[in-house]
Design an enzyme around this catalytic site. Sequence first.
Site, PDB file in Angstrom:
ATOM      1  N   GLU A 284       0.818  -1.216   0.000  1.00 29.18           N
ATOM      2  CA  GLU A 284       0.000   0.000   0.000  1.00 29.18           C
ATOM      3  C   GLU A 284       0.850   1.264   0.000  1.00 29.18           C
ATOM      4  O   GLU A 284       0.390   2.330  -0.356  1.00 29.18           O
ATOM      5  CB  GLU A 284      -0.967  -0.015   1.194  1.00 29.18           C
ATOM      6  N   ASP A 326      17.697  18.952 -31.899  1.00 30.35           N
ATOM      7  CA  ASP A 326      17.754  19.809 -33.073  1.00 30.35           C
ATOM      8  C   ASP A 326      19.043  20.617 -32.972  1.00 30.35           C
ATOM      9  O   ASP A 326      19.828  20.428 -32.046  1.00 30.35           O
ATOM     10  CB  ASP A 326      16.493  20.675 -33.210  1.00 30.35           C
ATOM     11  N   ASP A 589      12.691  23.141 -30.078  1.00 26.55           N
ATOM     12  CA  ASP A 589      12.014  24.354 -29.625  1.00 26.55           C
ATOM     13  C   ASP A 589      10.975  24.888 -30.593  1.00 26.55           C
ATOM     14  O   ASP A 589      10.220  25.795 -30.261  1.00 26.55           O
ATOM     15  CB  ASP A 589      13.051  25.454 -29.341  1.00 26.55           C
ATOM     16  N   ASP A 593       9.166  20.909 -34.246  1.00 21.74           N
ATOM     17  CA  ASP A 593       9.676  19.856 -33.356  1.00 21.74           C
ATOM     18  C   ASP A 593       8.570  19.220 -32.515  1.00 21.74           C
ATOM     19  O   ASP A 593       8.739  18.128 -31.978  1.00 21.74           O
ATOM     20  CB  ASP A 593      10.740  20.430 -32.412  1.00 21.74           C
ATOM     21  N   ASN A 657       8.065 -12.769   5.003  1.00 21.58           N
ATOM     22  CA  ASN A 657       7.023 -12.813   6.030  1.00 21.58           C
ATOM     23  C   ASN A 657       5.933 -13.812   5.678  1.00 21.58           C
ATOM     24  O   ASN A 657       5.403 -14.501   6.542  1.00 21.58           O
ATOM     25  CB  ASN A 657       6.389 -11.435   6.202  1.00 21.58           C
ATOM     26  N   ASN A 682       3.653  -3.292  11.100  1.00 22.47           N
ATOM     27  CA  ASN A 682       3.539  -2.703   9.775  1.00 22.47           C
ATOM     28  C   ASN A 682       3.747  -1.187   9.821  1.00 22.47           C
ATOM     29  O   ASN A 682       4.484  -0.606   9.028  1.00 22.47           O
ATOM     30  CB  ASN A 682       2.144  -3.046   9.243  1.00 22.47           C
ATOM     31  N   ASP A 686       6.766   0.965   8.058  1.00 25.73           N
ATOM     32  CA  ASP A 686       6.509   2.075   7.129  1.00 25.73           C
ATOM     33  C   ASP A 686       7.251   3.332   7.572  1.00 25.73           C
ATOM     34  O   ASP A 686       7.848   4.041   6.760  1.00 25.73           O
ATOM     35  CB  ASP A 686       5.010   2.384   7.055  1.00 25.73           C
TER      36      ASP A 686
HETATM   37  N1  LIG Z   1      12.138  32.651 -42.291  1.00 19.15           N
HETATM   38  C1  LIG Z   1      12.542  31.857 -43.264  1.00 19.15           C
HETATM   39  N2  LIG Z   1      12.462  32.223 -44.530  1.00 19.15           N
HETATM   40  C2  LIG Z   1      12.851  31.403 -45.517  1.00 19.15           C
HETATM   41  N3  LIG Z   1      13.332  30.188 -45.333  1.00 19.15           N
HETATM   42  C3  LIG Z   1      13.452  29.745 -44.080  1.00 19.15           C
HETATM   43  C4  LIG Z   1      13.058  30.549 -42.978  1.00 19.15           C
HETATM   44  N4  LIG Z   1      13.265  29.856 -41.851  1.00 19.15           N
HETATM   45  C5  LIG Z   1      13.764  28.670 -42.221  1.00 19.15           C
HETATM   46  N5  LIG Z   1      13.878  28.584 -43.564  1.00 19.15           N
HETATM   47  C6  LIG Z   1      14.358  27.438 -44.337  1.00 19.15           C
HETATM   48  O1  LIG Z   1      13.810  26.241 -43.779  1.00 19.15           O
HETATM   49  C7  LIG Z   1      14.849  25.373 -43.350  1.00 19.15           C
HETATM   50  C8  LIG Z   1      14.429  24.606 -42.131  1.00 19.15           C
HETATM   51  O2  LIG Z   1      14.211  25.487 -41.044  1.00 19.15           O
HETATM   52  P1  LIG Z   1      15.044  25.343 -39.724  1.00 19.15           P
HETATM   53  O3  LIG Z   1      16.497  25.346 -40.051  1.00 19.15           O
HETATM   54  O4  LIG Z   1      14.557  26.306 -38.747  1.00 19.15           O
HETATM   55  O5  LIG Z   1      14.631  23.869 -39.337  1.00 19.15           O
HETATM   56  P2  LIG Z   1      14.967  23.116 -37.992  1.00 19.15           P
HETATM   57  O6  LIG Z   1      14.653  21.693 -38.250  1.00 19.15           O
HETATM   58  O7  LIG Z   1      14.281  23.767 -36.863  1.00 19.15           O
HETATM   59  O8  LIG Z   1      16.523  23.298 -37.896  1.00 19.15           O
HETATM   60  P3  LIG Z   1      17.408  23.363 -36.593  1.00 19.15           P
HETATM   61  O9  LIG Z   1      17.873  21.985 -36.379  1.00 19.15           O
HETATM   62  O10 LIG Z   1      18.509  24.281 -37.029  1.00 19.15           O
HETATM   63  O11 LIG Z   1      16.632  23.907 -35.453  1.00 19.15           O
HETATM   64  C9  LIG Z   1      16.017  26.287 -43.098  1.00 19.15           C
HETATM   65  O12 LIG Z   1      17.237  25.588 -43.252  1.00 19.15           O
HETATM   66  C10 LIG Z   1      15.854  27.331 -44.197  1.00 19.15           C
HETATM   67  O13 LIG Z   1      16.383  26.876 -45.420  1.00 19.15           O
HETATM   68 MG   LIG Z   2      14.725  24.407 -34.906  1.00 20.91          MG
END
Ligand SMILES: Nc1ncnc2c1ncn2[C@@H]1O[C@H](COP(=O)(O)OP(=O)(O)OP(=O)(O)O)[C@@H](O)[C@H]1O
Ligand SMILES: [Mg+2]
Length: 852
Positions: A284, A326, A589, A593, A657, A682, A686
């Site tokens: 428990e 990322d 972020d 993602d 036990n 018990n 505990d």
């Molecule tokens: N504001 C923007 N205008 C035009 N193209 C963009 C813009 N932002 C991102 N991209 C294009 O999109 C692609 C992917 O975006 P980004 O690099 O942010 O992806 P991510 O997976 O978040 O990468 P990271 O691993 O660097 O965080 C970029 O490499 C770029 O070529």
């Molecule tokens: Mg990113």
Amino acid sequence: MSETRFWTSSAQAAIQAVGGSPAGLSAQIAAQRLAQDGPNSLGSAQHRRLLFDLARRLANPLVLILLAASAVAGLTGDLVSFTIIAAVILLSTLLDMIQEHRAQNAADALRQSIALRTQVLRDGAFVEQPVQDLVAGDVVALSAGDLVPADGIILSANAAQANEALLTGEPYPVEKKPQPFDAGPGDDDTSGVVFRGTSLVAGSLQMLVVATGKRTRLGAIADALHETPAPTAFEHGIHRLGMLIVRLTIFLVLFVLLAHLALGRPPLQSFLFAMALAVGLTPELLPMIMTVALSRGAQRMAASRVVVKRLSSIHDLGQMDILCTDKTGTLTEAHITLVGHPGLDGRDCERVIELAAVNARFESGLKSPLDEALLEHMADKALSGWTKIDERPFDFERRRVSVLAEHGADRVEIVKGAPETVLALCDRAQTADGRTMLLDEALRREIIDLHDARAAEGLRLLGVAWKAAPGRTRIEQDDDGGLIFCGYCVFVDPPKPSATSAVARLEAAGIGIKVISGDAAPVVRHLVGTLSLPVNGMMTGSEIAALSDQALAARVEAVDIFARVTPDQKTRIVRALRARGHTVGFIGDGINDAPAIRAADVGLSVDGATDVARDAADMILLAPDLGVLADGVLEGRRTYANIMKYLRMGTSSNFGNMLTMAVASLWLPFLPLTPVQVLLNNLLYDLSQIGIPLDGADREDLAKPHAWDMAAIMRFTAIMGPLSSLFDIATFALLIGVAHAGIGEFRGAWFIESMASQILVGFVIRTSLPFWRSRPHRALVASAVLGMAGALALPFGPWAGVLGFTSPSASLIAGIAALILVYLATAEWLKGYALRASPARSHNMLTAANLA
Ligand SMILES: Nc1ncnc2c1ncn2[C@@H]1O[C@H](COP(=O)(O)OP(=O)(O)OP(=O)(O)O)[C@@H](O)[C@H]1O
Ligand SMILES: [Mg+2]
């Protein structure tokens, strides 16, 4: 509460119904409404009431039966027993409950510290408020990456697109814009309204809140969805173990009861004894120990700047063997600056930067750090003369931004984005002096080489292109053909030097790293080279697209770098790794993602991340630094080690036990302990365990990921349980055969022996090292001393008679002490053998089986 389907009436009517206006509310009225309507949250309004919780715990059937039986005994004369039994049950339940509550409150307070906030119009100005405090009538401003905090009507929007998958299952973003205010009722179109729980993936909007909390559309189905996540492998394992103990307990109790009845012992006493045993043997305390250990873990992790949103993810963190990360922000500084804007000849060209900056200025979606770098660079140069006509905001599938803009009489479409994407849309190119030429293969090659040279230096590039767009007023989905390539914008995002040592620490803790980025392959490769990360093998999004899920799973383990992947592919990679039996963490972020964060065993995000990512995460790092995570992992493993400690001690002493009681029932002419004494035993045990969540873990426990290993617990129990009964039986023999103790003295001596052996052996089996080499926490020592003092005080104090004890003689105590010493020595000797992990155990196989 039922949803109102407010979107079927006109916006005007819905706004009137909640007494709102586009000017928002005053703080005073908002406070009144908050008091009236309650907070904007889906959880139950208040914390569970303490009294209610107490009742729920006492409603445990075993406890009820025991109370009923002892009440019967009380009516037939034994009022003292009844009083003591009731008091002991109440006391141990309270002890359990108070600890759990305190732990839960502490964990809740931590979660509160990272609660979502939003921009609300109050007294005529936008202020940041916790999402919880929103009320109907509030006007809220949202931008890309934000979660929609309540149901509401769109007042204004700018290229807004929402992902409503949570409500509709539709994975693609839908356009959101205000509808005519007085549109007739009966319309089921939801493009003019937004709903809680959905997210804005592009553009921005202002909404007027019409429903909050449980009155939202999500609230109506939230109970059905019941936001509790599926149990983790660990929770599942604990549950199975608990059920096993319960079954064994039922079996034992029946056995003891029948044996006593068959031997002609008093039925009521035998029944009470059996029930008291059952109460003592059920695990428990497990939920309480888990909550307290986890909440302690969460508090310690908060001290190392990791805030835990889902407590059970702490185990997953300790068990994590692969971390996907990322790039931007975790491996780089995310302070992006523009370092060049070359035209076709490789020299900086003003036209390129002007077009790119106009594109960035007019994009209303989520401003990426690249856009900010462009605008920062242009800060001193005016972009006057340009007006915006339309735009198509950034999304991670198209990887580009298209803007329709006008300068004087020239109306043009400007596109900037991932270089290969932009170049593929071009059929002409323009030199710095304004000449336009056909983009033949040779020129295309030159442009690509220009890109590759810079990318190989780790620089990030965006392609810039344009075309004339006379008379056009909108950008449609497929308008982006026939562009004129103009040049590149070149950015630098310096690597984060601290990442190298943080990754090394994670590697040393048995965690493999994989870098998953949407950025171009050469950039990612250069970065991991600069940081000398221990990563090998590379795969790009287009390669992944060609693979089935099975094929991806077969290859995914050998690849550590993934470049140019889409958000959906990030999720596929996580799933593939999990299918291979790994416990996977994902840290990111962005909006892109969030799905992968959700798909991972441990979803991680950082404090400054988009709402959507933070919402999907199980834990939030207050500093965007993998070093913080390395500390967190150790805390996770420590928490896990402590829970395993309790489990090992609990199951082996329970099992011991049980065996002892079975033997005693057949062999002893009387009950070895009275029901009251069993319960006191018990309670004291505990009490002696309260310190466990505070205990430290040995270096060995922290060194590598641990998966739930049921077989190892069984093995431990099967060895240590019988060992303790062996010594119990030796004690019986000593008491009866040698000392010829009377019943009261027998019970007193045995009470002490059983408490002392259970409590002291804890110090032996809490560590796999020789016990003197691992220092227990002070709190554990203190609670153990308390338990021991109680065990001695009961048979020796003035209350001994009432409790059914006669104080044992000094020579008996000496005999028992000697037996216990031999027991502890034997346990120390056997534990190395008992603690060994099950040989058949393969981390991969086990977790894979649990996933299935
Ligand atoms: N504001 C923007 N205008 C035009 N193209 C963009 C813009 N932002 C991102 N991209 C294009 O999109 C692609 C992917 O975006 P980004 O690099 O942010 O992806 P991510 O997976 O978040 O990468 P990271 O691993 O660097 O965080 C970029 O490499 C770029 O070529
Ligand atoms: Mg990113």
